[in-house]
Each structure stands twice: as C-alpha cells, then as structure tokens.
Design an enzyme around this catalytic site. Structure first.
Site: not given
Length: 378
Positions: A135, A189, A213, A242, A268
């Site tokens: 971001h 986040h 994450n 993934d 995502d």
C-alpha cells in the site's frame, strides 16, 4: 429445467459420498446416495463436486483491477475467477485518496446491485505505516468514523468489510462505527500488540486480514495479534495458500487452532492472476511479477498474489494435507458465513443455489456451474 449430476463424489461439510444431485431453476432440489433414479446425460464418472468457492479478498485478475473502478475490468475479473471455481466474489480495494476510493466504490456498487459482486472491501487507508506492505504509505490516514461514513455512502450499503489497524489513533472508534453500520471490521496490516489486538476484537473486529502476513510474528513472550486472533472464537482468519505467503505447516497450525469453521482461504489476487510475468500495478504501486510471485518494484514487498481459488483448494489438500471436505468448508462455507449469505451459497444443500465446481481426481477444475448454468464450456 431439471439437471441431475450422477455418478459423483458429492462433498458436503459432513464428508464425501458417492451419489447424485438434482438441480431445478438454479437451485439444488435433491441430493442422493448411490445411483441416480434417472439419467439425463450428466454423468460425472466419479468426479468430485464441491460447492462454488467464495472469495472474500480479491483485487483483480486477467489483467484487470478492482481498484480501477472500471466496470468492464470488474466483469472480466469476475468471469476469470468464476472459470476457476469462484462463483461468489467480493471486490477488494487498496489504499488510495479518499476521492479515488469513493469513485471506485460507487462504480462497483452498481455491479453489486446487479449481483455480479458480493460486496466491496476497503483494504486501507486506515492501516499501519510499518506494516503497509504494497500500500502507498503516502496515502495512509488515521482512522476516522466520519470519513468512513462518507465512504460508506458511496457504496450504498455494499461495503461489506474494512481492514484496519486498531492501534492507530481513532482505530477503536472507527471499528465500532463500522460494526454499527453492518460492516465487517477486519484486523490487518497492523503492528498491534496482543493487548491492542484484544481491544480491537472487543471493539468489533471479527476477521483477520491474511493472517501472518503484514502482522508481527508469533513470539513466546510477545504473542502479538496472531495469537489473539487465533484464540478468539469470534474471529475468522484469512489464509493465502499460494506457497509464498504461508508455509503449509503454518496453514495447518491455523486450521487446527481456529478450526475450519473459522479459517478461510482467500486469493488476495491482483491483476497478474491468469497472466504472465511482467510489469503490473496494484493501485498506485508498480509491481513486478516473476515466477508467478508479485512484488513491489521498490522495496520488494509481496504485492498480493497470482493465485486462484482452485489452486488454493488443491494446495490445502495436497500440500497441507487437509481432507477434501475441510478444504471445501474453508473455501466456501466459512467465507459465506462471514458475508452472511450461507443460507444461499457455501455448501451443497437442498434449497441453496446450484453453485458447483466439478473437480477431476487431481483436483483440477473440470466444469463450473453457477446458479444451475455451466460457466465453462460443456
């Protein structure tokens, strides 16, 4: 019109059984065991049938990006993911200016009205600078209930989720405001401590945005937000399976700690999903995809994924070792419950929409059905 899918391995939350499914007018009307009472040419030769996948965190795919707010791109994204089994999809935005977020939200709300999208997710701008990942840090803002209210107006009731760092000034008040407006508050986040994460949960956070994450790691003396999110029965945790974001052992750990009823698979995915390596954008940020891994050009942070839900499902069974029925709950029923639509989708049950994915023995997609119509070519 009636269709009977015969000679199938039907996957339900209770397990897998050999049997058949009848669909009428886009809904499941009968589920049986053994041989179907009649055949109509839809024999599946023993293939698995799982419920259509529900992805509550997707930024794009097929070269398109939800944050652009372009309706044609959004339709292309939805069609691409539908071909990979995602029959219900929520559009995730990224940090941007308030004007750009409102513009994209208003455009995507029209597609929610049409039933193409299941809602809109604001991932930012109320996130921690130290954990902002892909971001734009220049566009991050302190949480504000008033600002959020203005953004929600642009969505006309279709904004379903907000990712937020509860430790930021105004964070807890904004979480309470979101929850009171029927918006799912997702902790993510964030650099929250264990106690700050608990405060966020008490204020109304019920989802963990891509657990592990963009969050502090688990530590035996400083457990941080991951421990708080895993141990609280009110919280559902997202997992990006993934092979890059989360090691299979950590996915197993999360699934065992939270149970499949609180663990959801997400993609995502960003614009590069379904495309080749090369240069892309995620919001205002430049991204380079190499070997299927998306990273920021500057700094190298992971920038979403190129994942599709069929791959996430397959990895959950083949790499993490979870049963097929459990993977189906994580990919379909639990995310449907998060959105409050599990009365219509998320599992194979009489009365629910005939959103189905037919999988070969190796768990690759054979065919996809949405509301009784085949998405992929027969």
């Amino acid at each position: 019109m009636s269709i009977t899918l015969a000679d199938a391995r039907v996957v339900t939350p209770a397990g897998v059984h050999d049997g058949w499914i009848t669909i009428e007018d886009g809904r499941v009307t009968h589920i049986g065991r053994g041989h179907a009472p009649h055949g109509d040419g839809h024999g599946l030769a023993g293939r698995y049938v799982v419920p259509g996948f529900v992805d509550i965190h997707t930024h794009g795919g097929a070269g398109g990006s939800f944050p652009s707010g372009d309706p044609d791109e959004a339709r292309r994204i939805a069609a691409f993911h539908a071909a990979h089994g995602t029959t219900t999809i929520m559009a995730s935005l990224v940090t941007a200016s308030l004007a750009d977020i409102a513009r994209a939200t208003a455009a995507l709300a029209d597609l929610c009205d049409d039933g193409l999208l299941a809602g809109i997710h604001f991932e930012g701008p109320y996130i921690a600078r130290s954990r902002c990942g892909a971001h734009d840090p220049a566009l991050l803002r302190e949480p504000s209930p008033g600002e959020l209210a203005d953004l929600l107006k642009a969505g006309r009731g279709h904004v379903r989720m907000l990712t937020i760092a509860p430790e930021l000034p105004g964070g807890l008040d904004t979480i309470r405001a979101a929850a009171s407006d029927g918006v799912i508050a997702a902790l993510g986040h964030s650099d929250a401590t264990y106690d700050q994460a608990i405060a966020g949960i008490e204020a109304g956070c019920t989802v963990a945005t891509h657990l592990f994450n963009a969050l502090p790691s688990l530590h035996h003396r400083e457990p941080g937000p991951v421990a708080a999110l895993l141990e609280d029965e009110r919280v559902t945790v997202e997992l990006i399976n993934d092979g890059l974001h989360v090691h299979p052992a950590m996915l197993r750990l999360a699934a065992r700690a939270a149970g499949t009823g609180r663990a959801v698979l997400i993609t995502d995915a960003m614009a590069a999903a379904g495309m080749g390596d090369g240069a892309y954008r995620l919001g205002s940020m430049e991204v380079e995809v190499s070997g299927g891994a998306a990273r920021l050009v500057e700094g190298g942070s992971i920038a979403g994924s190129t994942l599709t839900m069929d791959v996430a499902f397959r990895r959950t069974v083949r790499e993490a070792g979870l049963p097929v029925a459990d993977a189906a709950v994580m990919a379909s029923l639990t995310p449907a419950r998060v959105l409050g639509i599990d009365d219509r989708v998320g599992s194979i049950a009489v009365g629910k929409d005939a959103d189905l994915v037919v999988l070969d023995d190796d768990l690759t997609v054979h065919r996809v059905m949405k509301r009784g119509a085949w998405v992929t070519s027969p």
